[in-house]
Design a protein around this motif. Structure first.
Motif, PDB file in Angstrom:
ATOM      1  N   ALA A 150       0.818  -1.218   0.000  1.00  0.00           N
ATOM      2  CA  ALA A 150       0.000   0.000   0.000  1.00  0.00           C
ATOM      3  C   ALA A 150       0.852   1.268   0.000  1.00  0.00           C
ATOM      4  CB  ALA A 150      -0.935   0.004   1.209  1.00  0.00           C
ATOM      5  N   ASP A 151       2.116   1.149   0.376  1.00  0.00           N
ATOM      6  CA  ASP A 151       3.038   2.293   0.399  1.00  0.00           C
ATOM      7  C   ASP A 151       3.778   2.482  -0.928  1.00  0.00           C
ATOM      8  OD1 ASP A 151       2.734   3.071   3.222  1.00  0.00           O
ATOM      9  OD2 ASP A 151       3.627   1.102   3.621  1.00  0.00           O
ATOM     10  N   ARG A 152       3.431   1.726  -1.937  1.00  0.00           N
ATOM     11  CA  ARG A 152       4.152   1.741  -3.216  1.00  0.00           C
ATOM     12  C   ARG A 152       4.299   3.151  -3.793  1.00  0.00           C
ATOM     13  NH1 ARG A 152       3.213   1.587  -8.635  1.00  0.00           N
ATOM     14  NH2 ARG A 152       4.608   0.280  -9.884  1.00  0.00           N
ATOM     15  N   ALA A 153       3.280   4.000  -3.648  1.00  0.00           N
ATOM     16  CA  ALA A 153       3.325   5.364  -4.194  1.00  0.00           C
ATOM     17  C   ALA A 153       4.345   6.238  -3.465  1.00  0.00           C
ATOM     18  CB  ALA A 153       1.946   6.009  -4.117  1.00  0.00           C
ATOM     19  N   ARG A 154       4.853   5.779  -2.324  1.00  0.00           N
ATOM     20  CA  ARG A 154       5.774   6.575  -1.505  1.00  0.00           C
ATOM     21  C   ARG A 154       7.239   6.209  -1.718  1.00  0.00           C
ATOM     22  NH1 ARG A 154       3.800   5.485   4.316  1.00  0.00           N
ATOM     23  NH2 ARG A 154       5.240   7.158   4.809  1.00  0.00           N
ATOM     24  N   VAL A 155       7.533   5.343  -2.730  1.00  0.00           N
ATOM     25  CA  VAL A 155       8.906   4.897  -2.954  1.00  0.00           C
ATOM     26  C   VAL A 155       9.405   5.346  -4.326  1.00  0.00           C
ATOM     27  CG1 VAL A 155       8.608   2.918  -1.397  1.00  0.00           C
ATOM     28  CG2 VAL A 155       8.296   2.592  -3.864  1.00  0.00           C
ATOM     29  N   SER A 156      10.709   5.230  -4.525  1.00  0.00           N
ATOM     30  CA  SER A 156      11.337   5.635  -5.786  1.00  0.00           C
ATOM     31  C   SER A 156      10.890   4.735  -6.938  1.00  0.00           C
ATOM     32  CB  SER A 156      12.856   5.565  -5.648  1.00  0.00           C
ATOM     33  OG  SER A 156      13.283   4.210  -5.583  1.00  0.00           O
ATOM     34  N   PRO A 157      11.067   5.181  -8.191  1.00  0.00           N
ATOM     35  CA  PRO A 157      10.630   4.376  -9.331  1.00  0.00           C
ATOM     36  C   PRO A 157      11.222   2.965  -9.375  1.00  0.00           C
ATOM     37  CG  PRO A 157      11.042   6.620 -10.053  1.00  0.00           C
ATOM     38  CD  PRO A 157      11.507   6.533  -8.609  1.00  0.00           C
ATOM     39  N   VAL A 158      12.506   2.818  -9.092  1.00  0.00           N
ATOM     40  CA  VAL A 158      13.091   1.472  -9.129  1.00  0.00           C
ATOM     41  C   VAL A 158      12.524   0.619  -8.000  1.00  0.00           C
ATOM     42  CG1 VAL A 158      15.195   1.916  -7.755  1.00  0.00           C
ATOM     43  CG2 VAL A 158      15.220   0.169  -9.554  1.00  0.00           C
ATOM     44  N   ASP A 159      12.262   1.220  -6.858  1.00  0.00           N
ATOM     45  CA  ASP A 159      11.673   0.466  -5.753  1.00  0.00           C
ATOM     46  C   ASP A 159      10.251   0.025  -6.079  1.00  0.00           C
ATOM     47  OD1 ASP A 159      14.069   0.874  -4.478  1.00  0.00           O
ATOM     48  OD2 ASP A 159      13.239   1.972  -2.785  1.00  0.00           O
ATOM     49  N   LYS A 160       9.522   0.791  -6.879  1.00  0.00           N
ATOM     50  CA  LYS A 160       8.177   0.379  -7.296  1.00  0.00           C
ATOM     51  C   LYS A 160       8.234  -0.947  -8.054  1.00  0.00           C
ATOM     52  CE  LYS A 160       6.119   4.905  -7.277  1.00  0.00           C
ATOM     53  NZ  LYS A 160       5.708   6.080  -7.956  1.00  0.00           N
ATOM     54  N   HIS A 206       5.404  -8.300  -4.308  1.00  0.00           N
ATOM     55  CA  HIS A 206       3.961  -8.493  -4.144  1.00  0.00           C
ATOM     56  C   HIS A 206       3.478  -9.684  -4.986  1.00  0.00           C
ATOM     57  CE1 HIS A 206      -0.090  -7.323  -3.114  1.00  0.00           C
ATOM     58  NE2 HIS A 206      -0.424  -7.316  -4.385  1.00  0.00           N
ATOM     59  N   GLU A 207       3.949  -9.777  -6.235  1.00  0.00           N
ATOM     60  CA  GLU A 207       3.585 -10.890  -7.109  1.00  0.00           C
ATOM     61  C   GLU A 207       4.020 -12.220  -6.508  1.00  0.00           C
ATOM     62  OE1 GLU A 207       5.424  -9.884 -10.830  1.00  0.00           O
ATOM     63  OE2 GLU A 207       4.082  -8.179 -11.126  1.00  0.00           O
ATOM     64  N   ALA A 208       5.124 -12.233  -5.787  1.00  0.00           N
ATOM     65  CA  ALA A 208       5.637 -13.440  -5.147  1.00  0.00           C
ATOM     66  C   ALA A 208       4.987 -13.695  -3.779  1.00  0.00           C
ATOM     67  CB  ALA A 208       7.154 -13.343  -4.982  1.00  0.00           C
ATOM     68  N   ALA A 209       4.001 -12.868  -3.428  1.00  0.00           N
ATOM     69  CA  ALA A 209       3.272 -12.968  -2.155  1.00  0.00           C
ATOM     70  C   ALA A 209       4.188 -12.802  -0.946  1.00  0.00           C
ATOM     71  CB  ALA A 209       2.499 -14.278  -2.077  1.00  0.00           C
ATOM     72  N   GLU A 210       5.264 -12.021  -1.112  1.00  0.00           N
ATOM     73  CA  GLU A 210       6.168 -11.739   0.004  1.00  0.00           C
ATOM     74  C   GLU A 210       5.888 -10.388   0.638  1.00  0.00           C
ATOM     75  OE1 GLU A 210      10.339 -13.421  -0.342  1.00  0.00           O
ATOM     76  OE2 GLU A 210       9.856 -12.877  -2.419  1.00  0.00           O
ATOM     77  N   LEU A 211       5.309  -9.472  -0.129  1.00  0.00           N
ATOM     78  CA  LEU A 211       4.985  -8.132   0.352  1.00  0.00           C
ATOM     79  C   LEU A 211       3.468  -7.990   0.353  1.00  0.00           C
ATOM     80  CD1 LEU A 211       6.198  -5.367   1.192  1.00  0.00           C
ATOM     81  CD2 LEU A 211       6.040  -4.706  -1.222  1.00  0.00           C
ATOM     82  N   ARG A 212       2.920  -7.721   1.533  1.00  0.00           N
ATOM     83  CA  ARG A 212       1.452  -7.644   1.604  1.00  0.00           C
ATOM     84  C   ARG A 212       0.961  -6.224   1.447  1.00  0.00           C
ATOM     85  NH1 ARG A 212       0.173  -6.935   7.485  1.00  0.00           N
ATOM     86  NH2 ARG A 212       2.140  -7.179   8.510  1.00  0.00           N
TER      87      ARG A 212
END
Length: 130
Positions: A107-117, A124-130
Motif C-alpha cells: 500500500a506504500d508503493r506510491a511513496r517509494v522511488s521508481p526502481v523500488d516500485k 507483491h507478485e511473489a506474495a512476500e509483500l502484503r
C-alpha cells in the motif's frame, strides 16, 4: 547509469525502507558503490553507515537487478539496483543521512522511488509483500 547495491529485508510481509534527510520518498537501504568495491563490500559498508548494523556476508543471496529512471535526476538518468537479501547483527538505527526507517507494505508503493516500485511489484507478485 547510477550503480547502486540495496538490501531487501522483509519481516511479516513488510519491507524495510529508509528516507534520507531532505528527500520525499523512501528507498530500499543501500547506496552507491565505491571504486573497486564488490557488491557485498558495498552492501556491508552502506548498511553499516545507514542503519548501524552489520550485514552477515555469508548469508547474502542475490535478489535481482532492477533498472528505472533515477528519482530526482534528469530524464534519461537511470539507476541500476543490484539487490541482496542477508541476515544482520545489531539493532536497526537511522544513522548519517537517514532521517527515518519504516516498515512498508504494498500500500506504500506510491511513496517509494521508481526502481523500488518495480521491486515492490515483484515482491507483491511473489506474495512476500502484503
Amino acid at each position: 547509469m547510477i550503480d547502486k547495491v540495496a538490501w531487501i529485508l522483509l519481516v511479516d510481509g513488510r519491507v524495510l525502507g529508509t528516507r534520507s534527510h531532505g528527500k520525499d520518498v523512501y528507498y530500499l537501504p543501500g547506496g552507491k558503490r565505491e571504486p573497486g568495491e564488490s557488491d557485498l563490500e558495498t552492501l556491508v559498508r552502506e548498511i553499516d553507515e545507514e542503519l548501524a548494523v552489520r550485514i552477515d556476508p555469508d548469508t547474502a543471496s542475490p535478489a535481482g537487478v532492477f533498472e528505472a529512471q533515477a528519482h530526482g535526476h534528469a530524464d534519461g538518468v537511470l539507476v541500476r539496483m543490484t539487490c541482496y537479501r542477508a541476515g544482520y547483527h545489531g539493532t536497526l538505527t537511522a544513522s548519517n543521512e537517514i532521517a527515518e526507517l519504516a516498515w512498508l507494505s504494498y500500500a506504500d508503493r506510491a511513496r517509494v522511488s521508481p526502481v523500488d516500485k518495480i521491486i515492490f511489484d515483484r515482491l507483491h507478485e511473489a506474495a512476500e509483500l502484503r
